[in-house]
Design a protein around this motif. Structure first.
Motif, PDB file in Angstrom:
ATOM      1  N   LYS A  75       0.766  -1.414  -0.068  1.00 62.75           N
ATOM      2  CA  LYS A  75      -0.037   0.121  -0.038  1.00 62.75           C
ATOM      3  C   LYS A  75       0.817   1.322  -0.170  1.00 62.75           C
ATOM      4  O   LYS A  75       0.515   2.327  -0.852  1.00 62.75           O
ATOM      5  CB  LYS A  75      -0.942  -0.046   1.235  1.00 62.75           C
ATOM      6  CG  LYS A  75      -2.168   1.136   1.254  1.00 62.75           C
ATOM      7  CD  LYS A  75      -2.811   0.902   2.390  1.00 62.75           C
ATOM      8  CE  LYS A  75      -3.887   2.129   2.624  1.00 62.75           C
ATOM      9  NZ  LYS A  75      -4.858   1.914   3.641  1.00 62.75           N
ATOM     10  N   GLU A  76       1.914   1.208   0.834  1.00 56.49           N
ATOM     11  CA  GLU A  76       2.837   2.538   1.048  1.00 56.49           C
ATOM     12  C   GLU A  76       3.603   2.595  -0.351  1.00 56.49           C
ATOM     13  O   GLU A  76       3.667   3.819  -1.024  1.00 56.49           O
ATOM     14  CB  GLU A  76       3.690   2.576   1.985  1.00 56.49           C
ATOM     15  CG  GLU A  76       4.575   1.536   2.343  1.00 56.49           C
ATOM     16  CD  GLU A  76       5.621   1.603   3.454  1.00 56.49           C
ATOM     17  OE1 GLU A  76       5.889   2.730   4.131  1.00 56.49           O
ATOM     18  OE2 GLU A  76       5.451   0.489   4.222  1.00 56.49           O
ATOM     19  N   ILE A  77       3.793   1.463  -1.137  1.00 60.02           N
ATOM     20  CA  ILE A  77       4.570   1.616  -2.381  1.00 60.02           C
ATOM     21  C   ILE A  77       3.719   2.193  -3.462  1.00 60.02           C
ATOM     22  O   ILE A  77       4.307   3.015  -4.256  1.00 60.02           O
ATOM     23  CB  ILE A  77       5.171   0.243  -2.757  1.00 60.02           C
ATOM     24  CG1 ILE A  77       6.307  -0.103  -1.813  1.00 60.02           C
ATOM     25  CG2 ILE A  77       5.771   0.219  -4.238  1.00 60.02           C
ATOM     26  CD1 ILE A  77       6.943  -1.537  -1.800  1.00 60.02           C
ATOM     27  N   VAL A  78       2.433   1.628  -3.480  1.00 61.77           N
ATOM     28  CA  VAL A  78       1.480   2.181  -4.456  1.00 61.77           C
ATOM     29  C   VAL A  78       1.318   3.712  -4.148  1.00 61.77           C
ATOM     30  O   VAL A  78       1.295   4.407  -5.060  1.00 61.77           O
ATOM     31  CB  VAL A  78       0.173   1.655  -4.346  1.00 61.77           C
ATOM     32  CG1 VAL A  78      -0.844   1.987  -5.246  1.00 61.77           C
ATOM     33  CG2 VAL A  78       0.365  -0.098  -4.715  1.00 61.77           C
ATOM     34  N   LYS A  79       1.266   4.099  -3.022  1.00 57.69           N
ATOM     35  CA  LYS A  79       1.122   5.380  -2.787  1.00 57.69           C
ATOM     36  C   LYS A  79       2.147   6.494  -3.161  1.00 57.69           C
ATOM     37  O   LYS A  79       1.970   7.361  -3.857  1.00 57.69           O
ATOM     38  CB  LYS A  79       1.078   5.766  -1.222  1.00 57.69           C
ATOM     39  CG  LYS A  79       0.582   7.140  -0.732  1.00 57.69           C
ATOM     40  CD  LYS A  79      -0.919   7.312  -0.885  1.00 57.69           C
ATOM     41  CE  LYS A  79      -1.376   8.557  -0.359  1.00 57.69           C
ATOM     42  NZ  LYS A  79      -2.438   9.377  -0.828  1.00 57.69           N
ATOM     43  N   ALA A  80       3.547   5.858  -3.135  1.00 58.03           N
ATOM     44  CA  ALA A  80       4.713   6.575  -3.544  1.00 58.03           C
ATOM     45  C   ALA A  80       4.584   6.601  -5.060  1.00 58.03           C
ATOM     46  O   ALA A  80       5.110   7.652  -5.773  1.00 58.03           O
ATOM     47  CB  ALA A  80       5.851   5.754  -3.057  1.00 58.03           C
ATOM     48  N   LEU A  81       4.115   5.478  -5.576  1.00 58.05           N
ATOM     49  CA  LEU A  81       4.033   5.468  -7.101  1.00 58.05           C
ATOM     50  C   LEU A  81       3.077   6.379  -7.794  1.00 58.05           C
ATOM     51  O   LEU A  81       3.201   6.560  -9.069  1.00 58.05           O
ATOM     52  CB  LEU A  81       4.220   4.034  -7.559  1.00 58.05           C
ATOM     53  CG  LEU A  81       5.223   3.120  -7.088  1.00 58.05           C
ATOM     54  CD1 LEU A  81       5.123   1.699  -7.857  1.00 58.05           C
ATOM     55  CD2 LEU A  81       6.484   3.724  -7.558  1.00 58.05           C
ATOM     56  N   GLU A  82       2.218   6.675  -6.957  1.00 61.76           N
ATOM     57  CA  GLU A  82       1.309   7.574  -7.510  1.00 61.76           C
ATOM     58  C   GLU A  82       1.796   8.931  -7.821  1.00 61.76           C
ATOM     59  O   GLU A  82       1.172   9.945  -8.423  1.00 61.76           O
ATOM     60  CB  GLU A  82       0.137   7.900  -6.503  1.00 61.76           C
ATOM     61  CG  GLU A  82      -0.946   6.749  -6.518  1.00 61.76           C
ATOM     62  CD  GLU A  82      -1.626   6.824  -5.400  1.00 61.76           C
ATOM     63  OE1 GLU A  82      -1.749   7.819  -4.509  1.00 61.76           O
ATOM     64  OE2 GLU A  82      -2.728   6.113  -5.397  1.00 61.76           O
ATOM     65  N   ASN A  83       3.282   9.218  -7.439  1.00 61.19           N
ATOM     66  CA  ASN A  83       4.020  10.520  -7.593  1.00 61.19           C
ATOM     67  C   ASN A  83       5.171  10.253  -8.814  1.00 61.19           C
ATOM     68  O   ASN A  83       6.175  10.971  -9.212  1.00 61.19           O
ATOM     69  CB  ASN A  83       4.822  10.878  -6.409  1.00 61.19           C
ATOM     70  CG  ASN A  83       3.879  11.186  -5.433  1.00 61.19           C
ATOM     71  OD1 ASN A  83       2.928  12.292  -5.745  1.00 61.19           O
ATOM     72  ND2 ASN A  83       3.780  10.609  -4.289  1.00 61.19           N
TER      73      ASN A  83
END
Length: 100
Positions: free
Chosen positions: A6-14
């Motif tokens: 989940k935190e990786i996906v959130k970072a990849l939204e950038n």
């Protein structure tokens, strides 16, 4: 502490495709994320077409964003199967790019 998907996906939204101006998550480029017990991250993505000239800067940006989270290492695999198509985009991305 082990990184979460989940935190990786959130970072990849950038991480943005500079030509399309949208992030790789909403474009549907992200296929898979695996985090091993040592926080080594394996990411599988695609792009719109094989030979995309932006594949190097996009993969470098992915690696950088995940390393900033504390990953020990990051490996990005760009695949072409299944091929990307516009139906893989989020509804918001389709609306923005295709006017749907």
């Amino acid at each position: 502490m082990k990184l979460s998907t989940k935190e990786i996906v959130k970072a990849l939204e950038n991480v943005y495709d500079p030509e399309l101006g949208l992030d790789i998550v909403s474009l549907g480029f992200l296929y898979n994320i695996i985090v091993d017990d040592d926080n080594v991250v394996f990411v599988t993505i695609t792009l719109t077409v094989p030979g995309c000239p932006l594949h190097i800067p996009i993969t470098e940006d992915i690696r950088e964003k995940i390393m900033e989270l504390g990953a020990k290492d990051v490996f990005v695999d760009v695949v072409w199967d299944p091929p990307w198509n516009p139906s893989m985009m989020s509804q918001e991305a389709r609306k923005r790019l295709l006017g749907e």
